[in-house]
Design an enzyme around this catalytic site. Structure first.
Site, PDB file in Angstrom:
ATOM      1  N   LYS A 172       0.831  -1.215   0.000  1.00 14.86           N
ATOM      2  CA  LYS A 172       0.000   0.000   0.000  1.00 14.86           C
ATOM      3  C   LYS A 172       0.862   1.260   0.000  1.00 14.86           C
ATOM      4  O   LYS A 172       2.004   1.255   0.459  1.00 14.86           O
ATOM      5  CB  LYS A 172      -0.997  -0.048   1.157  1.00 14.86           C
ATOM      6  CG  LYS A 172      -2.100  -1.074   0.828  1.00 14.86           C
ATOM      7  CD  LYS A 172      -3.232  -1.148   1.800  1.00 14.86           C
ATOM      8  CE  LYS A 172      -4.255  -2.179   1.282  1.00 14.86           C
ATOM      9  NZ  LYS A 172      -5.295  -2.503   2.264  1.00 14.86           N
ATOM     10  N   ARG A 203      -3.046 -10.234   4.758  1.00 19.15           N
ATOM     11  CA  ARG A 203      -3.448 -10.305   3.343  1.00 19.15           C
ATOM     12  C   ARG A 203      -2.312  -9.711   2.530  1.00 19.15           C
ATOM     13  O   ARG A 203      -2.052  -8.517   2.611  1.00 19.15           O
ATOM     14  CB  ARG A 203      -4.744  -9.502   3.181  1.00 19.15           C
ATOM     15  CG  ARG A 203      -5.323  -9.502   1.772  1.00 19.15           C
ATOM     16  CD  ARG A 203      -6.566  -8.610   1.740  1.00 19.15           C
ATOM     17  NE  ARG A 203      -7.168  -8.596   0.426  1.00 19.15           N
ATOM     18  CZ  ARG A 203      -6.738  -7.839  -0.582  1.00 19.15           C
ATOM     19  NH1 ARG A 203      -5.708  -7.039  -0.419  1.00 19.15           N
ATOM     20  NH2 ARG A 203      -7.337  -7.894  -1.745  1.00 19.15           N
TER      21      ARG A 203
HETATM   22  N1  HH2 Z   1      -7.259  -4.211   0.764  1.00 14.94           N
HETATM   23  C1  HH2 Z   1      -7.568  -4.213  -0.544  1.00 14.94           C
HETATM   24  C2  HH2 Z   1      -8.643  -4.981  -1.001  1.00 14.94           C
HETATM   25  N2  HH2 Z   1      -9.370  -5.744  -0.162  1.00 14.94           N
HETATM   26  N3  HH2 Z   1      -9.774  -6.560   2.019  1.00 14.94           N
HETATM   27  C3  HH2 Z   1      -9.465  -6.579   3.321  1.00 14.94           C
HETATM   28  N4  HH2 Z   1     -10.175  -7.357   4.184  1.00 14.94           N
HETATM   29  N5  HH2 Z   1      -8.438  -5.833   3.837  1.00 14.94           N
HETATM   30  C4  HH2 Z   1      -7.673  -5.032   3.034  1.00 14.94           C
HETATM   31  O1  HH2 Z   1      -6.757  -4.360   3.555  1.00 14.94           O
HETATM   32  C5  HH2 Z   1      -7.969  -4.986   1.629  1.00 14.94           C
HETATM   33  C6  HH2 Z   1      -9.049  -5.778   1.152  1.00 14.94           C
HETATM   34  C7  HH2 Z   1      -6.786  -3.380  -1.500  1.00 14.94           C
HETATM   35  O2  HH2 Z   1      -5.708  -4.058  -2.059  1.00 14.94           O
HETATM   36  P1  HH2 Z   1      -5.698  -4.865  -3.465  1.00 14.94           P
HETATM   37  O3  HH2 Z   1      -6.690  -5.946  -3.485  1.00 14.94           O
HETATM   38  O4  HH2 Z   1      -4.316  -5.300  -3.711  1.00 14.94           O
HETATM   39  O5  HH2 Z   1      -6.033  -3.792  -4.558  1.00 14.94           O
HETATM   40  P2  HH2 Z   1      -7.380  -3.395  -5.269  1.00 14.94           P
HETATM   41  O6  HH2 Z   1      -8.383  -3.037  -4.254  1.00 14.94           O
HETATM   42  O7  HH2 Z   1      -6.975  -2.246  -6.139  1.00 14.94           O
HETATM   43  O8  HH2 Z   1      -7.856  -4.576  -6.045  1.00 14.94           O
END
Ligand code: HH2
Length: 263
Positions: free
Chosen positions: A205, A241
């Site tokens: 992040k 995660r």
């Molecule tokens: N962060 C993201 C997405 N889903 N779910 C939970 N429970 N906790 C988190 O911190 C979280 C999440 C964001 O990261 P990412 O999936 O890599 O990116 P994007 O939302 O752009 O798909």
């Protein structure tokens, strides 16, 4: 928990695993690297992301969930705010619903979670993805996030979700400044004290790139991601995660071995 984004626009791996074959291969690589859970998402929640239709999201994730459920024993989590997507994913073999809105997005979110009987991750987010980073403000971010999550857990149980199915997540980066994220990471015991397993996602992040003054890009934040994983594991989170599963598993194993060797 390994991250699998079947999206064209996720912030660190968007577009890389969009086809079912590429997604499946990546999921298998995450499992081989030591992931106990795979979190499959078909809609990006990065700051400024545009919403995706229900049908499109289902078309992205369900083939991947179904194929993985046939082939792997790993826990499959569906990262969605839409009850219809959660229903379709659970029907295809997912056993966990990871909802960044903590079951607030739709009128039937709570009832759907109760009816599905799956595990649910209730995450804190201030605002919505399109606007959440505008100018987040809290008087006491740790107390406000803990209070919110406690309230959502109560609402879920009231709606019929079993207590032992509920996970909490402070939502690192969701309507939070660098200082808010660091305060939550540094005071995690205030969340673990609520008595539910805690999941935390800080992997790659953007705040991680703004701490050492180098403005590191998303694929250059492994060091920071590992530092958070180690710190929150010490503080008692049940799962992290992450995108870089192999490196995280290794770092956690070494940390645990060092702790065990203490005289
Ligand atoms: N962060 C993201 C997405 N889903 N779910 C939970 N429970 N906790 C988190 O911190 C979280 C999440 C964001 O990261 P990412 O999936 O890599 O990116 P994007 O939302 O752009 O798909």
């Amino acid at each position: 928990m390994g991250v699998l984004n079947v999206t064209p626009d996720s912030f660190s791996d968007g577009g890389r695993f969009l086809g079912p074959d590429a997604a499946l291969a990546q999921a298998k690589a995450l499992i081989a690297a030591g992931a106990d859970m795979i979190d499959i998402g078909g809609e990006s929640t990065r700051p400024g992301a545009e919403p995706v239709s229900e049908a499109e999201e289902i078309a992205r994730v369900v083939p991947v969930v179904a194929a993985l459920a046939r082939e792997a024993r790993t826990t499959l989590s569906i990262d969605t705010m839409k009850p219809a997507v959660a229903r379709a994913a659970v029907a295809a073999g997912a056993t966990m619903w990871n909802d960044v809105t903590a079951l607030r997005h739709a009128d039937d979110s709570l009832a759907t979670a109760a009816a599905l009987g799956c595990e649910v991750v209730l995450m804190h987010m201030r605002g919505e993805p399109r606007t959440m980073q505008a100018s987040p403000r809290y008087d006491d971010v740790v107390a406000e996030v803990a209070g919110f999550l406690e309230g959502r857990a109560a609402a879920a149980m009231q709606a019929g979700v079993a207590r032992d199915r509920i996970w909490l997540d402070p939502g690192i980066g969701f309507g939070k400044t660098k200082g808010h994220n660091l305060a939550l990471i540094a005071n995690l015991e205030r969340l673990t004290a609520l008595g539910f397993p805690v999941l935390l996602g800080a992997s790659r992040k953007s705040f991680l790139g703004r701490i050492d003054g180098t403005a590191a890009a998303a694929d250059d934040r492994l060091g920071g991601s590992l530092a958070v994983a180690l710190a929150v594991a010490r503080a008692g989170v049940r799962a992290v995660r992450v995108h870089d599963v192999r490196e995280t598993v290794q770092a956690l194993a070494v940390q645990a071995a060092v702790a065990q060797a203490k005289a």
